[in-house]
Design a protein around this motif. Sequence first.
Motif, PDB file in Angstrom:
ATOM      1  N   LYS A  66      -2.035  -8.942  30.257  1.00  0.00           N
ATOM      2  CA  LYS A  66      -2.874  -8.142  31.063  1.00  0.00           C
ATOM      3  C   LYS A  66      -2.974  -8.240  32.616  1.00  0.00           C
ATOM      4  O   LYS A  66      -3.710  -7.753  33.194  1.00  0.00           O
ATOM      5  CB  LYS A  66      -4.231  -8.303  30.290  1.00  0.00           C
ATOM      6  CG  LYS A  66      -4.455  -7.689  28.991  1.00  0.00           C
ATOM      7  CD  LYS A  66      -5.860  -7.987  28.263  1.00  0.00           C
ATOM      8  CE  LYS A  66      -5.748  -7.510  26.849  1.00  0.00           C
ATOM      9  NZ  LYS A  66      -7.023  -7.807  26.584  1.00  0.00           N
ATOM     10  N   ILE A  67      -1.902  -8.992  32.959  1.00  0.00           N
ATOM     11  CA  ILE A  67      -1.921  -9.428  34.397  1.00  0.00           C
ATOM     12  C   ILE A  67      -1.313  -8.534  34.982  1.00  0.00           C
ATOM     13  O   ILE A  67      -0.093  -7.985  34.636  1.00  0.00           O
ATOM     14  CB  ILE A  67      -1.407 -10.715  34.561  1.00  0.00           C
ATOM     15  CG1 ILE A  67      -2.152 -12.052  33.693  1.00  0.00           C
ATOM     16  CG2 ILE A  67      -1.167 -11.218  36.144  1.00  0.00           C
ATOM     17  CD1 ILE A  67      -1.185 -13.256  33.877  1.00  0.00           C
ATOM     18  N   ASP A  68      -1.689  -8.055  36.151  1.00  0.00           N
ATOM     19  CA  ASP A  68      -1.099  -6.931  37.062  1.00  0.00           C
ATOM     20  C   ASP A  68      -0.702  -7.801  38.254  1.00  0.00           C
ATOM     21  O   ASP A  68      -1.377  -8.078  39.243  1.00  0.00           O
ATOM     22  CB  ASP A  68      -2.035  -6.005  37.690  1.00  0.00           C
ATOM     23  CG  ASP A  68      -1.833  -5.007  38.635  1.00  0.00           C
ATOM     24  OD1 ASP A  68      -0.424  -4.991  38.857  1.00  0.00           O
ATOM     25  OD2 ASP A  68      -2.525  -4.165  39.025  1.00  0.00           O
ATOM     26  N   ILE A  69       0.490  -8.085  38.057  1.00  0.00           N
ATOM     27  CA  ILE A  69       1.530  -8.562  39.121  1.00  0.00           C
ATOM     28  C   ILE A  69       1.385  -8.184  40.607  1.00  0.00           C
ATOM     29  O   ILE A  69       0.857  -9.074  41.563  1.00  0.00           O
ATOM     30  CB  ILE A  69       2.962  -8.842  38.993  1.00  0.00           C
ATOM     31  CG1 ILE A  69       3.145  -9.438  37.709  1.00  0.00           C
ATOM     32  CG2 ILE A  69       3.835  -9.504  40.089  1.00  0.00           C
ATOM     33  CD1 ILE A  69       2.838 -10.820  37.555  1.00  0.00           C
ATOM     34  N   ALA A  70       1.260  -7.018  40.815  1.00  0.00           N
ATOM     35  CA  ALA A  70       0.930  -6.620  42.346  1.00  0.00           C
ATOM     36  C   ALA A  70      -0.558  -6.825  42.777  1.00  0.00           C
ATOM     37  O   ALA A  70      -0.524  -7.114  44.052  1.00  0.00           O
ATOM     38  CB  ALA A  70       1.034  -5.123  42.220  1.00  0.00           C
ATOM     39  N   ARG A  75      -3.082 -12.830  45.963  1.00  0.00           N
ATOM     40  CA  ARG A  75      -4.136 -13.799  45.766  1.00  0.00           C
ATOM     41  C   ARG A  75      -3.373 -15.304  45.819  1.00  0.00           C
ATOM     42  O   ARG A  75      -3.905 -16.237  46.204  1.00  0.00           O
ATOM     43  CB  ARG A  75      -4.818 -13.467  44.826  1.00  0.00           C
ATOM     44  CG  ARG A  75      -5.760 -12.474  44.950  1.00  0.00           C
ATOM     45  CD  ARG A  75      -6.638 -12.142  43.632  1.00  0.00           C
ATOM     46  NE  ARG A  75      -7.557 -10.848  44.017  1.00  0.00           N
ATOM     47  CZ  ARG A  75      -8.668 -10.728  43.294  1.00  0.00           C
ATOM     48  NH1 ARG A  75      -8.767 -11.456  42.018  1.00  0.00           N
ATOM     49  NH2 ARG A  75      -9.056  -9.635  43.387  1.00  0.00           N
ATOM     50  N   LEU A  76      -2.160 -15.264  45.199  1.00  0.00           N
ATOM     51  CA  LEU A  76      -1.583 -16.656  45.039  1.00  0.00           C
ATOM     52  C   LEU A  76      -1.204 -17.124  46.407  1.00  0.00           C
ATOM     53  O   LEU A  76      -1.154 -18.256  46.636  1.00  0.00           O
ATOM     54  CB  LEU A  76      -0.215 -16.181  44.108  1.00  0.00           C
ATOM     55  CG  LEU A  76      -0.511 -15.819  42.791  1.00  0.00           C
ATOM     56  CD1 LEU A  76       0.738 -15.864  41.808  1.00  0.00           C
ATOM     57  CD2 LEU A  76      -1.206 -17.257  41.885  1.00  0.00           C
TER      58      LEU A  76
END
Length: 84
Positions: A66-70, A75-76
């Motif tokens: 469910k993680i949206d890489i974009a 944020r990372l």
Amino acid sequence: MVTLPGSEGELGVYPKHVPLLTTLKPGELRVVKGGRESTMAIGEGFVEIKGDAVSVLTDMALESEKIDIATVQPRLQWSAPRRP
């Protein structure tokens, strides 16, 4: 087995682990149970280990699919420690 991003490094927890309470840093939580592995992204928090139980208290937990890489990538980079 549970693998957590502890504040002092990666922490592997097997059944009958010694009781422990420690802090967590943001990262990946992995659980292997019955031959199946699942992963979650977690935020800062705490973990309590008691024999055959692992309790995680965190400000964020998200299943890997469910993680949206974009959305996550900027944020990372923002939260990465800065070097002098």
